[in-house]
Structures are given as structure tokens and as C-alpha cells.
Design a protein around this motif. Structure first.
Motif, PDB file in Angstrom:
ATOM      1  N   TYR A   1       0.866  -1.278   0.036  1.00 44.00           N
ATOM      2  CA  TYR A   1       0.008   0.051  -0.040  1.00 44.00           C
ATOM      3  C   TYR A   1       0.891   1.138   0.219  1.00 44.00           C
ATOM      4  O   TYR A   1       0.352   2.377   0.107  1.00 44.00           O
ATOM      5  N   ASN A   2       2.163   1.058  -0.368  1.00 40.64           N
ATOM      6  CA  ASN A   2       3.177   2.169  -0.176  1.00 40.64           C
ATOM      7  C   ASN A   2       3.460   2.978  -1.578  1.00 40.64           C
ATOM      8  O   ASN A   2       4.086   3.825  -1.365  1.00 40.64           O
TER       9      ASN A   2
ATOM     10  N   VAL B   1      -2.838   8.681   1.522  1.00 33.61           N
ATOM     11  CA  VAL B   1      -3.588   7.848   2.400  1.00 33.61           C
ATOM     12  C   VAL B   1      -4.494   8.913   3.360  1.00 33.61           C
ATOM     13  O   VAL B   1      -5.603   8.379   3.933  1.00 33.61           O
TER      14      VAL B   1
ATOM     15  N   VAL C   1      -8.539   7.517  -1.200  1.00 36.01           N
ATOM     16  CA  VAL C   1      -7.462   6.872  -1.197  1.00 36.01           C
ATOM     17  C   VAL C   1      -7.470   5.903  -0.028  1.00 36.01           C
ATOM     18  O   VAL C   1      -7.197   4.746  -0.197  1.00 36.01           O
ATOM     19  N   ALA C   2      -7.514   6.508   1.197  1.00 39.88           N
ATOM     20  CA  ALA C   2      -7.654   5.560   2.316  1.00 39.88           C
ATOM     21  C   ALA C   2      -8.898   4.521   2.054  1.00 39.88           C
ATOM     22  O   ALA C   2      -8.509   3.336   2.249  1.00 39.88           O
TER      23      ALA C   2
ATOM     24  N   PHE D   1      -7.474   1.507  -0.115  1.00 38.34           N
ATOM     25  CA  PHE D   1      -6.578   0.491   0.563  1.00 38.34           C
ATOM     26  C   PHE D   1      -7.307  -0.550   1.452  1.00 38.34           C
ATOM     27  O   PHE D   1      -7.140  -1.590   1.644  1.00 38.34           O
TER      28      PHE D   1
ATOM     29  N   ILE E   1       4.803   4.829   4.083  1.00 37.05           N
ATOM     30  CA  ILE E   1       3.328   5.446   3.953  1.00 37.05           C
ATOM     31  C   ILE E   1       3.725   6.535   4.962  1.00 37.05           C
ATOM     32  O   ILE E   1       2.901   7.593   4.821  1.00 37.05           O
TER      33      ILE E   1
ATOM     34  N   PHE F   1      -3.363   6.493   9.838  1.00 39.56           N
ATOM     35  CA  PHE F   1      -3.901   5.706   8.791  1.00 39.56           C
ATOM     36  C   PHE F   1      -3.932   4.293   9.207  1.00 39.56           C
ATOM     37  O   PHE F   1      -4.723   3.415   9.096  1.00 39.56           O
TER      38      PHE F   1
END
Length: 617
Positions: free
Chosen positions: A202-203, A234, A239-240, A243, A267, A272
Motif C-alpha cells: 500500500y506504499n 492516504v 485513497v484511504a 486500501f 506510508i 491511517f
């Protein structure tokens, strides 16, 4: 879920896309759906405009049953659904409306408790895809492993790769098999009592096939640099959601038992991470779902029952690698000075770097205090995809150290209370390299090849250009083929060695690891027993360490390891634990039960090569 194509009960499908920079968005439906045995048409059948809604979202609902092939059109550019569940034709091809028709054979599986985990990390591509791994599961279970961890399986460009250059996090990589092939693998694992974990990234996104910047530039913070470009934003709600919903998809739709989050230090947003963990745990309260971090920051605050179960402890690997091989280049330089003392701190307190200045990080402090944490908050390993594959020539430890030293380090990893992780082939003494491989083309292939070689210029062995030219080309198919694990020349002996140690762990160690800090009472833990805690570890030689832990129920585990070239004789019995030592351990861990050790047992639990001995009393 907010993102992606959602089949509805009436046979239609709702399509959603976050495209705040787009002036128009259309969806194209291919002339045929994708069903086994049917042709794959490529002609456009219909194009429909999506309707803009609030906050940059676009959507429409169309008659599109599972198997429908679709893509979005942003201006003149055709793009896949960034939340596509399946692709036809790679990351630049058609997305496919998902089908949830799979009939699970293990619907009542609830997973395993964390303290029972013994991981084996697997790369699907080198093992024959999902079907190939499924065939190997009985042997993995018979070894004593209790969980497999798959390197990323989401869609990335080309056929070959590690998976960390993925661009479609919701879609299964086509070369590995279908979504149902993955479900069948997970079902088979659960039938054997194996948990399944998945590595998720997720980075960042890979360099080929990421179209998000075309229509959602706010997906990234262009002014925040990471090794892969602008940081993923994020803190942006859409965007949050992208993921968090992805994590929930793997856990719900595929029934994986846990996730390993790759390089969350990139991240760099603890809020988050905490929010994601809280939502996952609230959504799946009736299953053992485990969350594991890779985090160079060594952030102990994230490792708690309501957040993350554990962190991959690179410190454990790094200091043992120095002791096993003598290598001190690059990041190993952080562990070159007093390695035995550093290993002792790792065994007693978890992280070695707990706010200490790190030479490899320009002298900046790294890490936070971790002595108060249970040992089971740390995943220990001698080898993994990073630590083997990020070597220029991909050598495993079988090619880098003495077998007797490697057996001693392996015994430490498997019998200490930390959670162990093996890398595929390790259990058979494989000496096959695991190299960095990709399947890029043209200018990107050249850039990756040269970037890979320049990366090793700081290592003495590759300081000159001629030496760097020997580093295998990541894009060559031969590099991938060379990385397929093969049993080593002493495979039966190594397998027997691992099997014996894992049986000892299962029978003698694991029953005493159930910790009230990590373990629900419903799993057999009793709240009237003290939590497991370190009783300290000491360097008793340049490469020799003695470590002790009080386990649940008062059992004491003592380990002595000596990785010197000429080891001293091992003790015949464990040393007694003094009241002063117990009180010191109480102060470190916050416990209040300063009990002294029981009488020493003359019979060791395990010993090998005059380099390792363990007792439990």
C-alpha cells in the motif's frame, strides 16, 4: 465497497470510479463476456457515460453480469478499473466483473491463534502458480509449518515479477491462476489446518500500468518523496478507502487469515495504519485475523492487541547475518560492532534499534523502546525474499556460512518464543539463488537493469563497473528460471532437522506462549497466569549469547548459542536465575512477579553441533 464494479441482486452491476481530474468518464463493454471455453471478443459493443457525483466520484449502473469485460475511457485513453478484480490481457487490458459463485469447502474455518504461527514465505510464480502451491501444501503441513505467506499476488506488468511492482491491487495476477484457483488454494490450506497470509503493498505502485495519475492526481503527494516517487496520499478519504477496502476484500472474499503490510514506513502515517487496523478488526470479530507490519521505523506503539499483532524484525536477521557470514557492508554496518551484545538485546527486548543512532540512516535515531512487548510481537527470520533476493547474486545462507553455524541459528529461530518465518526452500537446504526478476521491456527494462546494478556500487565486491556487469539482468527469463527453488544436496537431512525442531516447538514451547496480551480467553488462555516475559540475555563471548524467558505457567526457557569459529564448550545445565535478575526483568517488562528459577534440568530440550543448547524447565 466504494471502489470498483459491484454486481447487484437484480443482475445489473454498479460501476464506480474516483476521477476528480477528469472532465468526462465513459465505460466500454466488450462484445463478449469471459466464460471458460468461449471466445474472447475484443470489439467494442457499447460505450456509456458515467455520471459525476460528489467529491470526484463517477458512477453508472448497467446490465453487466459476472464475466463482463469492461474498461474506462478518460478522454482518448482507455484504462482498466483500478479496483478490477480480474484482468484479461494484463494490466493494460480489460477488467472483468467478478463472480462470487465459489462454494467453500471450509466455511467454518476460523483460523489459528497467533502464538501458534510458524510461517513459510512463498512466491507463487516460481512454484507453479496457485495450482503448484496447492500441490505442495501437504508437505508444508507435514513439516510443522502452520501458515503460508504469499508474496504479493496482485496484478503487475508482464508475466514474471516479485509482485511489489503491482498496479492493480484488487486483481489476481493472471499468470498465477484465476480468482477461483486462489480460493481453491486457500480452501486446501484450511483443510490441512494451515493459515494463509498475503503480502500487500500500500506504499506505492509499479512503473508500468499505473494510470491513476492521469485522472486522480490527488491520489499522490507529489511533494513527498519516496523511493518510488510521490507518496500515496492516504490522508485523502477516497485513497484511504481504496486500501482499506482492498484489505477487507482479501479477508472476506478470499478468506485469507492475515495480511503482511509491506514497508509501511514509506506510508509514514500512523493514524491511517491505526484506522485501517481498527476497521478490519471491527468487521471480522468472529475470526482469528492477524495483521503484521514491515516497518523500518521500529514503531512499538503500533504493536498492540487492537492494532497489529507483530512486526517483521529485520534486526534479528541483520545481526545474525553478521555473526553467520562476517559481512558488514551497507546496512549490515549497523550491526558490525558488538554483534553478540546486539543479538542479546534483540532476544531480550525485541528491537535492537530503539531510538539509537543508525549509521545506515545518516546517524539519525531509529526505533522506539520495545522491552515491554511480548516476544510474540516479533516475527524472526534468517532468510526471506528481501534478505536473499536483494543480494546482487541472490545467495542463500547455505552458500554463505558454515552448516553447523546455520543449524545453530535455525534452532534459535525455531525454539525461541518469537514467531518464526521460513523462506521457501530453506527447509530443504536449497542452494538455489533467489534473484530479483521482472518482465519489463524497452527503455523501462534498461532503466531497471542499470538501476539494479548501480544499487550495489556501495558494496566492495561490486565497486567497479565490470563486477557490476555480472549481476543478472532482472528482465532475462533465465534470471527467473534460476530462482525456482530446488532441494539442496542434503535435503532429507535438512528436512528432518526442521521437522524435529518444529515438533519440539509445537509440543514444548507453543503451549506456554499463549499470552493474555495477544490471546483471547476463548482460545484456552487463563488470565490468572503471568504473561510471557524475557528474563534477560547476555553476551558471554564475542559470538555467544545466553537468553532466558519465563513462559506462561512459570516454565523457564533457556537458550545458549555460540557462532564463533571455535566455540567454547556448552554448559551442561542452565544457569539459575537470581532474584536480582528477575527483578531487573520485571522493571523492563512492567511485570510484578519476580520469581527465581526452578532447579536446573540436566536434560536439554535440544542441542546441536556444540553450538546450541536449549532447556525448558
Amino acid at each position: 465497497m466504494r471502489w470498483g464494479a459491484e454486481p447487484l441482486a437484480d443482475g445489473t452491476t454498479r460501476f464506480r470510479l474516483w476521477a476528480p481530474d477528469a472532465e468526462t468518464v465513459a465505460i466500454e463493454i466488450a462484445a463478449s463476456t469471459l466464460h471458460p471455453g468461449e471466445g474472447r471478443g475484443t470489439a467494442e459493443e457499447a460505450r456509456t457515460s458515467l455520471t459525476p457525483t460528489a467529491n470526484g466520484w463517477w458512477e453508472t449502473t448497467l446490465p453487466a453480469p459476472p464475466g463482463t469485460r469492461y474498461r474506462y475511457r478518460i478522454g482518448d485513453t482507455a484504462v482498466p478499473d483500478p479496483a478490477s478484480r480480474r484482468q484479461d490481457g494484463g494490466v493494460h487490458g480489460w477488467s472483468i466483473v467478478r463472480d462470487h459463485a465459489y462454494a467453500w469447502r471450509t466455511p467454518d474455518w476460523r483460523g489459528r491463534a497467533w502464538h501458534k504461527m510458524v510461517f513459510m514465505e512463498l512466491h507463487a510464480g516460481t512454484l507453479g502458480g496457485f495450482a503448484g502451491i496447492t500441490q505442495r501444501l501437504p508437505a508444508i503441513a507435514a513439516l510443522g509449518v502452520t501458515a503460508i505467506q504469499l508474496m504479493p499476488i496482485n496484478a503487475f506488468a508482464g508475466m514474471r515479477g516479485w509482485g511489489y511492482d503491482g498496479v492493480l491491487p484488487y486483481a489476481v495476477h493472471e499468470a498465477y491462476g484465476t480468482p477461483d484457483d486462489l480460493r481453491a488454494l486457500i480452501d486446501a490450506a484450511h483443510e490441512l489446518g494451515l493459515s494463509v497470509f498475503l503480502d500487500v503493498v500500500y506504499n506505492h505502485f509499479g512503473p508500468d500500468g499505473n494510470y491513476l495519475g492521469l485522472y486522480a492526481d490527488r491520489f499522490f503527494h507529489r511533494d513527498v518523496a519516496t523511493p518510488w516517487g510521490g507518496a500515496v496520499a492516504v490522508d485523502e478519504p477516497a485513497v484511504a478507502r481504496f486500501f482499506i477496502d482492498n484489505a477487507l476484500m482479501w479477508l472476506r472474499d478470499y478468506r485469507v487469515d492475515g495480511l503482511r503490510f509491506d514497508a509501511v514506513h514509506a506510508i509514514d502515517n500512523p493514524a491511517f495504519l491505526d484506522a485501517m487496523a481498527a476497521e478490519i478488526r471491527a468487521a471480522l470479530p468472529d475470526r482469528h485475523v492477524h495483521l503484521v507490519l514491515e516497518n523500518e521505523h521500529n514503531d512499538a506503539a503500533r504493536l498492540r492487541p487492537d492494532a497489529y499483532d507483530a512486526q517483521w524484525n529485520d534486526d534479528f536477521h541483520n545481526v545474525l547475518h553478521v555473526l553467520l557470514t562476517g559481512e558488514t557492508s551497507a546496512y549490515y554496518g549497523d550491526f558490525a560492532d558488538r554483534p553478540a551484545q546486539r543479538l542479546a538485546r534483540c532476544l531480550a527486548e525485541g528491537f535492537i534499534y530503539q531510538g539509537d543512532p543508525s549509521p545506515n540512516h545518516d546517524g539519525k535515531p531509529r526505533g522506539t523502546p520495545s522491552a515491554h512487548l511480548s516476544p510474540t510481537r516479533f516475527v524472526s527470520f534468517l532468510q526471506n525474499h528481501d534478505q536473499v533476493g536483494n543480494r546482487a547474486m541472490g545467495e542463500r545462507l547455505t552458500r554463505l556460512t558454515d552448516p553447523a553455524k546455520l543449524r545453530a541459528a535455525t534452532a534459535l529461530m525455531l525454539l525461541a518464543p518469537q514467531i518464526p518465518l521460513l523462506f521457501m526452500g530453506e527447509e530443504e537446504g536449497s542452494d538455489t539463488p533467489f534473484l530479483f526478476f521482472t518482465d519489463f521491456h524497452d527503455d523501462l527494462a534498461d532503466a531497471v537493469r542499470e538501476g539494479r546494478r548501480k544499487e550495489f556500487a556501495k558494496f566492495a565486491a561490486f565497486a567497479d563497473e565490470q563486477a557490476r556487469a555480472r549481476i543478472p539482468d532482472p528482465n532475462a527469463e533465465s534470471t527467473f528460471a534460476a530462482s525456482i527453488p530446488q532441494p539442496g544436496p542434503d535435503a532429507p537431512a535438512w528436512r528432518s532437522f526442521y521437522q524435529h525442531l518444529l515438533r519440539l516447538r509445537r509440543e514444548q514451547i507453543v503451549p506456554h506462549l499463549a499470552d493474555t496480551a495477544t490471546m483471547p480467553v476463548s482460545d484456552g488462555a487463563s488470565n490468572d497466569l503471568p504473561r510471557i516475559r524475557s528474563l534477560g540475555a547476555q553476551a558471554t563471548g564475542d559470538a555467544r549469547v545466553t537468553a532466558r524467558w519465563r513462559l506462561r505457567g512459570g516454565k523457564i526457557l533457556t537458550i545458549v548459542i555460540d557462532l564463533a569459529d571455535n566455540p567454547a564448550p556448552l554448559p551442561a545445565a542452565p544457569l539459575m536465575i537470581s532474584e536480582a535478575e528477575a527483578r531487573s526483568a520485571d522493571e523492563r517488562t512492567g511485570s510484578t512477579s519476580a520469581e527465581t528459577g526452578a532447579a536446573a534440568s540436566p536434560t536439554p530440550l535440544f542441542t546441536t553441533d556444540d553450538r546450541f543448547v536449549a532447556w525448558i524447565e
